[in-house]
Design a protein around this motif. Sequence first.
Motif, mmCIF file in Angstrom:
data_model
loop_
_atom_site.group_PDB
_atom_site.id
_atom_site.type_symbol
_atom_site.label_atom_id
_atom_site.label_comp_id
_atom_site.label_asym_id
_atom_site.label_seq_id
_atom_site.Cartn_x
_atom_site.Cartn_y
_atom_site.Cartn_z
ATOM 1 N N THR A 344 0.836 -1.209 0.000
ATOM 2 C CA THR A 344 0.000 0.000 0.000
ATOM 3 C C THR A 344 0.867 1.254 0.000
ATOM 4 O O THR A 344 0.587 2.221 -0.722
ATOM 5 C CB THR A 344 -0.936 0.001 1.221
ATOM 6 O OG1 THR A 344 -1.818 -1.126 1.142
ATOM 7 C CG2 THR A 344 -1.765 1.274 1.274
ATOM 8 N N VAL A 370 -5.474 -5.034 -1.559
ATOM 9 C CA VAL A 370 -6.821 -5.115 -0.972
ATOM 10 C C VAL A 370 -7.401 -6.520 -1.100
ATOM 11 O O VAL A 370 -8.254 -6.919 -0.294
ATOM 12 C CB VAL A 370 -7.776 -4.078 -1.597
ATOM 13 C CG1 VAL A 370 -7.298 -2.663 -1.299
ATOM 14 C CG2 VAL A 370 -7.944 -4.288 -3.098
ATOM 15 N N ASN A 376 -8.392 -2.426 5.039
ATOM 16 C CA ASN A 376 -7.365 -1.388 5.022
ATOM 17 C C ASN A 376 -7.925 -0.169 4.284
ATOM 18 O O ASN A 376 -7.747 -0.033 3.074
ATOM 19 C CB ASN A 376 -6.099 -1.913 4.332
ATOM 20 C CG ASN A 376 -4.944 -0.917 4.400
ATOM 21 O OD1 ASN A 376 -5.117 0.240 4.765
ATOM 22 N ND2 ASN A 376 -3.765 -1.362 4.014
ATOM 23 N N PRO A 377 -8.639 0.722 4.995
ATOM 24 C CA PRO A 377 -9.268 1.867 4.334
ATOM 25 C C PRO A 377 -8.298 2.722 3.528
ATOM 26 O O PRO A 377 -8.668 3.257 2.472
ATOM 27 C CB PRO A 377 -9.864 2.660 5.505
ATOM 28 C CG PRO A 377 -10.070 1.653 6.584
ATOM 29 C CD PRO A 377 -8.928 0.683 6.440
ATOM 30 N N PHE A 378 -7.057 2.850 4.007
ATOM 31 C CA PHE A 378 -6.093 3.686 3.288
ATOM 32 C C PHE A 378 -5.761 3.096 1.919
ATOM 33 O O PHE A 378 -5.593 3.834 0.946
ATOM 34 C CB PHE A 378 -4.819 3.857 4.116
ATOM 35 C CG PHE A 378 -3.820 4.803 3.499
ATOM 36 C CD1 PHE A 378 -4.089 6.158 3.415
ATOM 37 C CD2 PHE A 378 -2.619 4.334 2.999
ATOM 38 C CE1 PHE A 378 -3.175 7.033 2.837
ATOM 39 C CE2 PHE A 378 -1.693 5.197 2.419
ATOM 40 C CZ PHE A 378 -1.970 6.552 2.346
ATOM 41 N N TRP A 380 -7.791 1.283 0.088
ATOM 42 C CA TRP A 380 -8.947 1.563 -0.767
ATOM 43 C C TRP A 380 -8.953 3.019 -1.213
ATOM 44 O O TRP A 380 -9.303 3.329 -2.367
ATOM 45 C CB TRP A 380 -10.247 1.242 -0.024
ATOM 46 C CG TRP A 380 -10.538 -0.219 0.099
ATOM 47 C CD1 TRP A 380 -10.557 -0.965 1.243
ATOM 48 C CD2 TRP A 380 -10.851 -1.127 -0.972
ATOM 49 N NE1 TRP A 380 -10.850 -2.278 0.952
ATOM 50 C CE2 TRP A 380 -11.042 -2.406 -0.396
ATOM 51 C CE3 TRP A 380 -10.986 -0.986 -2.352
ATOM 52 C CZ2 TRP A 380 -11.372 -3.525 -1.149
ATOM 53 C CZ3 TRP A 380 -11.312 -2.105 -3.113
ATOM 54 C CH2 TRP A 380 -11.498 -3.356 -2.516
ATOM 55 N N TYR A 381 -8.538 3.930 -0.326
ATOM 56 C CA TYR A 381 -8.467 5.346 -0.710
ATOM 57 C C TYR A 381 -7.464 5.551 -1.839
ATOM 58 O O TYR A 381 -7.749 6.261 -2.821
ATOM 59 C CB TYR A 381 -8.080 6.189 0.506
ATOM 60 C CG TYR A 381 -7.817 7.636 0.168
ATOM 61 C CD1 TYR A 381 -8.868 8.527 -0.040
ATOM 62 C CD2 TYR A 381 -6.507 8.107 0.031
ATOM 63 C CE1 TYR A 381 -8.629 9.848 -0.363
ATOM 64 C CE2 TYR A 381 -6.258 9.425 -0.293
ATOM 65 C CZ TYR A 381 -7.315 10.294 -0.485
ATOM 66 O OH TYR A 381 -7.074 11.605 -0.824
ATOM 67 N N THR A 400 -14.227 3.958 -3.141
ATOM 68 C CA THR A 400 -14.707 4.882 -2.111
ATOM 69 C C THR A 400 -15.788 4.231 -1.269
ATOM 70 O O THR A 400 -15.839 4.418 -0.037
ATOM 71 C CB THR A 400 -15.253 6.166 -2.761
ATOM 72 O OG1 THR A 400 -14.215 6.788 -3.523
ATOM 73 C CG2 THR A 400 -15.747 7.148 -1.707
ATOM 74 N N GLU A 402 -16.029 1.026 -0.628
ATOM 75 C CA GLU A 402 -15.345 0.087 0.264
ATOM 76 C C GLU A 402 -14.775 0.822 1.478
ATOM 77 O O GLU A 402 -14.917 0.379 2.619
ATOM 78 C CB GLU A 402 -14.222 -0.631 -0.482
ATOM 79 C CG GLU A 402 -14.670 -1.556 -1.600
ATOM 80 C CD GLU A 402 -15.043 -2.949 -1.100
ATOM 81 O OE1 GLU A 402 -15.165 -3.130 0.132
ATOM 82 O OE2 GLU A 402 -15.220 -3.839 -1.950
ATOM 83 N N GLN A 403 -14.104 1.944 1.219
ATOM 84 C CA GLN A 403 -13.502 2.720 2.298
ATOM 85 C C GLN A 403 -14.575 3.240 3.253
ATOM 86 O O GLN A 403 -14.437 3.137 4.479
ATOM 87 C CB GLN A 403 -12.702 3.884 1.727
ATOM 88 C CG GLN A 403 -12.015 4.732 2.796
ATOM 89 C CD GLN A 403 -11.473 6.035 2.251
ATOM 90 O OE1 GLN A 403 -11.753 6.403 1.105
ATOM 91 N NE2 GLN A 403 -10.706 6.750 3.055
ATOM 92 N N GLN A 406 -15.977 0.501 5.494
ATOM 93 C CA GLN A 406 -15.070 0.142 6.597
ATOM 94 C C GLN A 406 -15.033 1.220 7.679
ATOM 95 O O GLN A 406 -14.821 0.916 8.845
ATOM 96 C CB GLN A 406 -13.672 -0.123 6.057
ATOM 97 C CG GLN A 406 -13.587 -1.409 5.236
ATOM 98 C CD GLN A 406 -12.196 -1.659 4.692
ATOM 99 O OE1 GLN A 406 -11.227 -1.085 5.163
ATOM 100 N NE2 GLN A 406 -12.103 -2.519 3.694
ATOM 101 N N ASN A 407 -15.245 2.463 7.289
ATOM 102 C CA ASN A 407 -15.221 3.560 8.251
ATOM 103 C C ASN A 407 -16.574 3.789 8.907
ATOM 104 O O ASN A 407 -16.743 4.714 9.711
ATOM 105 C CB ASN A 407 -14.750 4.849 7.578
ATOM 106 C CG ASN A 407 -13.269 4.818 7.236
ATOM 107 O OD1 ASN A 407 -12.496 4.094 7.873
ATOM 108 N ND2 ASN A 407 -12.861 5.587 6.248
#
Length: 454
Positions: A344, A370, A376-378, A380-381, A400, A402-403, A406-407
């Motif tokens: 990443t 991923v 791992n939100p970062f 996906w970002y 976005t 997916e992120q 997760q958030n």
Amino acid sequence: MKRAGHTKWVAGLAASLLLWAQPAVAQSILRDAETEAMFANMSRPLIVAAGLSPANVKVVLINDDSINAFVAGGQTVYVHSGLIQAADNANEVQGVIAHELGHIADGHVVLQDNGARPALGISILSMVVGLAAAVAGAGDAGMAIMGMGQAAAQGKFLAFTRVQEATADAAGAKYLNTSGVSGRGMLSFFRKLQNEEYAYGLKNIDPFAQSHPLSGQRIENLKNDLMNGASWNAKLDPALEERFKRVKAKLRGYVADPKITLNVFPESDQSVYAHYARAYAFHKSGYPDKADAEAAALIKADPHDPYFLEIQGQILLEAGKPAEALVPLREATARSNNAPLIATTFGHALIATDDKKNYPEAITILRQAVQRDDQNPFAWYQLGTVYERTGDTARAMLATAEQASQNGNSRLAAYTARGALAGLTPNSSDWIRAQDIAMTAQNDLDDNPKQKRR
């Protein structure tokens, strides 16, 4: 190392020995490829001994300087950074993990309700009787009844948790004895906790007001089983102990005040551990040149160590030199077997060069990251960013979604997943995934209407 997420206490080993344990609010998770690889290796024989699958059990690091570890549902063991700093060796951490696996294997989180329900019944009954007395004009008596009821309810629940903790101790000892991992670390760590109790003053501790048995009692209960166990004389793994020393040093550099780190590891100390700790300390405190010099010393010690290469690349990337970061990060990714967290960072560096030639490689690297670690939100970002830059708006929206999912942002997840559906090929794998996110997020919004107004 990176921070992410939060969690809450349910069943723990150490930190609440002197007080009734309370939930820890908004504790951040620390993610680090080297640390997670070490946790996976050190816990594997114990997980197998517990009758669980290493593929399903995770050990996660929490940024909290208290000496604690806990489980909170599922099959995840949470270990505080303070516990790593307090431990003298990897074997002590293995003793802690063995205890927590006892909670998981015996279903203690699920059974918490069995302890809470009787205590709640006592509490409610005392409130009803106390209120009745107050209404009848005996206000002081009513308050006294309610107070005694609350104390009785708490005592009932704490007695239940002490039994669970003793059961987890026994289960952990069993796993150590059958896994080939010495139980010496479990006993030595309990002695540390016992010293904490002595420092606090045993006369100030009511053993019946604790969520755990006192450490002296735990040692007495365990030492015969451990010392007579098949694994007691098992030798410590030198390679694992070396990895632990490195992780402990880099963790201190990352989480501690830089002044403390430099006191523990002064610049006169030229060991690998000192360079590691100072690299993170200088990097965190905004001294890129000093951080880079420490990273260079690590690379000189072992030019192809993936984690040394990772910190060198991370320092260069965050110092605004993404093109220079590509070489160490590319090698770090390859030599770590494409560890998702390192990959990443490499993908981020490829994007940060602002060179369109690097975007296809970034997409490949980040998609692989991923796929292997979708929590791992970062990542996906970053994947969404590079999709947007290459004109693939539909997949950018899916990333976005997916992120956001997760958030915990169901509103954004639903909106972007529906947007992705409009641009993706129907019934493709990405289209099906977007549909799943849209449906799940919408269900959450329907169940929690307040989210719709955010």
